[in-house]
Design a protein around this motif. Structure first.
Motif, mmCIF file in Angstrom:
data_model
loop_
_atom_site.group_PDB
_atom_site.id
_atom_site.type_symbol
_atom_site.label_atom_id
_atom_site.label_comp_id
_atom_site.label_asym_id
_atom_site.label_seq_id
_atom_site.Cartn_x
_atom_site.Cartn_y
_atom_site.Cartn_z
ATOM 1 N N ASP A 25 0.837 -1.191 0.000
ATOM 2 C CA ASP A 25 0.000 0.000 0.000
ATOM 3 C C ASP A 25 0.879 1.250 0.000
ATOM 4 O O ASP A 25 1.980 1.259 0.557
ATOM 5 N N LYS A 26 0.382 2.300 -0.575
ATOM 6 C CA LYS A 26 1.131 3.557 -0.679
ATOM 7 C C LYS A 26 1.575 4.105 0.676
ATOM 8 O O LYS A 26 2.681 4.618 0.815
ATOM 9 N N TRP A 27 0.734 3.982 1.699
ATOM 10 C CA TRP A 27 1.003 4.636 2.978
ATOM 11 C C TRP A 27 1.585 3.716 4.039
ATOM 12 O O TRP A 27 2.227 4.188 4.983
ATOM 13 N N THR A 28 1.367 2.413 3.941
ATOM 14 C CA THR A 28 1.814 1.478 4.978
ATOM 15 C C THR A 28 3.307 1.588 5.289
ATOM 16 O O THR A 28 3.681 1.724 6.462
ATOM 17 N N PRO A 29 4.194 1.540 4.297
ATOM 18 C CA PRO A 29 5.623 1.637 4.638
ATOM 19 C C PRO A 29 5.982 2.951 5.337
ATOM 20 O O PRO A 29 6.862 2.978 6.197
ATOM 21 N N LEU A 30 5.275 4.015 4.989
ATOM 22 C CA LEU A 30 5.555 5.308 5.607
ATOM 23 C C LEU A 30 5.065 5.353 7.053
ATOM 24 O O LEU A 30 5.711 5.948 7.917
ATOM 25 N N VAL A 31 3.940 4.710 7.329
ATOM 26 C CA VAL A 31 3.457 4.596 8.716
ATOM 27 C C VAL A 31 4.480 3.828 9.542
ATOM 28 O O VAL A 31 4.819 4.223 10.660
ATOM 29 N N PHE A 32 5.012 2.748 8.980
ATOM 30 C CA PHE A 32 6.019 1.962 9.696
ATOM 31 C C PHE A 32 7.275 2.789 9.966
ATOM 32 O O PHE A 32 7.860 2.691 11.045
ATOM 33 N N GLN A 33 7.685 3.611 9.008
ATOM 34 C CA GLN A 33 8.853 4.467 9.221
ATOM 35 C C GLN A 33 8.588 5.444 10.360
ATOM 36 O O GLN A 33 9.467 5.723 11.168
ATOM 37 N N ALA A 99 14.987 -2.417 4.423
ATOM 38 C CA ALA A 99 15.782 -2.821 3.259
ATOM 39 C C ALA A 99 15.199 -2.231 1.982
ATOM 40 O O ALA A 99 15.946 -1.725 1.125
ATOM 41 N N VAL A 100 13.885 -2.265 1.845
ATOM 42 C CA VAL A 100 13.235 -1.689 0.663
ATOM 43 C C VAL A 100 13.424 -0.175 0.642
ATOM 44 O O VAL A 100 13.727 0.413 -0.404
ATOM 45 N N ARG A 101 13.267 0.477 1.808
ATOM 46 C CA ARG A 101 13.470 1.928 1.881
ATOM 47 C C ARG A 101 14.894 2.292 1.488
ATOM 48 O O ARG A 101 15.119 3.217 0.685
ATOM 49 N N GLU A 102 15.870 1.573 2.028
ATOM 50 C CA GLU A 102 17.272 1.851 1.710
ATOM 51 C C GLU A 102 17.541 1.661 0.216
ATOM 52 O O GLU A 102 18.252 2.457 -0.399
ATOM 53 N N TRP A 103 16.968 0.612 -0.359
ATOM 54 C CA TRP A 103 17.144 0.382 -1.791
ATOM 55 C C TRP A 103 16.538 1.539 -2.585
ATOM 56 O O TRP A 103 17.156 2.049 -3.521
ATOM 57 N N ALA A 104 15.326 1.969 -2.200
ATOM 58 C CA ALA A 104 14.650 3.061 -2.904
ATOM 59 C C ALA A 104 15.461 4.347 -2.824
ATOM 60 O O ALA A 104 15.626 5.056 -3.833
ATOM 61 N N GLU A 105 15.982 4.646 -1.643
ATOM 62 C CA GLU A 105 16.775 5.869 -1.481
ATOM 63 C C GLU A 105 18.085 5.788 -2.263
ATOM 64 O O GLU A 105 18.518 6.779 -2.862
ATOM 65 N N ALA A 106 18.705 4.613 -2.296
ATOM 66 C CA ALA A 106 19.987 4.456 -2.995
ATOM 67 C C ALA A 106 19.826 4.460 -4.514
ATOM 68 O O ALA A 106 20.755 4.843 -5.239
ATOM 69 N N ASN A 107 18.666 4.045 -4.999
ATOM 70 C CA ASN A 107 18.499 3.862 -6.442
ATOM 71 C C ASN A 107 17.495 4.801 -7.082
ATOM 72 O O ASN A 107 17.231 4.694 -8.279
ATOM 73 N N ALA A 108 16.941 5.733 -6.321
ATOM 74 C CA ALA A 108 15.929 6.645 -6.870
ATOM 75 C C ALA A 108 16.464 7.433 -8.062
ATOM 76 O O ALA A 108 15.765 7.603 -9.064
ATOM 77 N N GLY A 109 17.706 7.897 -7.969
ATOM 78 C CA GLY A 109 18.284 8.673 -9.073
ATOM 79 C C GLY A 109 18.344 7.880 -10.363
ATOM 80 O O GLY A 109 17.996 8.376 -11.440
ATOM 81 N N GLU A 110 18.781 6.641 -10.272
ATOM 82 C CA GLU A 110 18.875 5.785 -11.461
ATOM 83 C C GLU A 110 17.487 5.476 -12.028
ATOM 84 O O GLU A 110 17.295 5.475 -13.247
ATOM 85 N N VAL A 111 16.532 5.218 -11.172
ATOM 86 C CA VAL A 111 15.163 4.943 -11.625
ATOM 87 C C VAL A 111 14.591 6.177 -12.331
ATOM 88 O O VAL A 111 13.996 6.061 -13.409
ATOM 89 N N LEU A 112 14.785 7.351 -11.737
ATOM 90 C CA LEU A 112 14.272 8.574 -12.362
ATOM 91 C C LEU A 112 14.943 8.852 -13.697
ATOM 92 O O LEU A 112 14.289 9.282 -14.660
ATOM 93 N N ALA A 113 16.250 8.600 -13.785
ATOM 94 C CA ALA A 113 16.970 8.792 -15.051
ATOM 95 C C ALA A 113 16.435 7.823 -16.110
ATOM 96 O O ALA A 113 16.253 8.203 -17.266
#
Length: 122
Positions: A25-33, A99-113
């Motif tokens: 879900d869009k919000w669940t991971p953010l609630v957990f953070q 782990a998913v959050r860290e991956w997203a933060e580390a790879n967001a630039g490449e995904v956006l490019a």
């Protein structure tokens, strides 16, 4: 449980799909953070997340409570104080979600490019 226990997320009828959908879900991971460092009130969670409406956040919190991932404690004060916290089951998800959050933060630039390159090629 895993597929050896009779649950198989690839089976369309399997209830584990509902669990996986909740986690995606869009919000669940953010609630957990927001809750990973301890108990928070509704306003604190909403402030941490940003851009979520009170209605949607309330629905998300209720669903997570129903699933046994968070607790909701109401204190009989005036006005009433309500706090949310992860349960033991909810806390067990912090590792995978981090782990998913860290991956997203580390790879967001490449995904956006990649997204920009794809859109430019259209």
């Amino acid at each position: 449980m895993d597929s050896m226990d009779g649950f198989d997320v690839m089976n369309p009828q399997c209830p584990s799909r509902v669990v996986l959908q909740r986690l995606g879900d869009k919000w669940t991971p953010l609630v957990f953070q927001s809750l990973k460092d301890g108990t928070r009130r509704f306003g604190g969670i909403r402030s941490d997340i940003g851009a979520v409406t009170p209605k949607v956040l309330t629905q998300t919190l209720r669903t997570l409570e129903r699933d046994g991932l968070i607790t909701r404690t109401i204190y009989p004060e005036v006005p009433p104080r309500v706090e949310y916290a992860l349960t033991g089951l909810g806390s067990s998800l912090l590792g995978p979600l981090d782990a998913v959050r860290e991956w997203a933060e580390a790879n967001a630039g490449e995904v956006l490019a990649s997204r920009d390159a794809f859109d430019e090629a259209l």
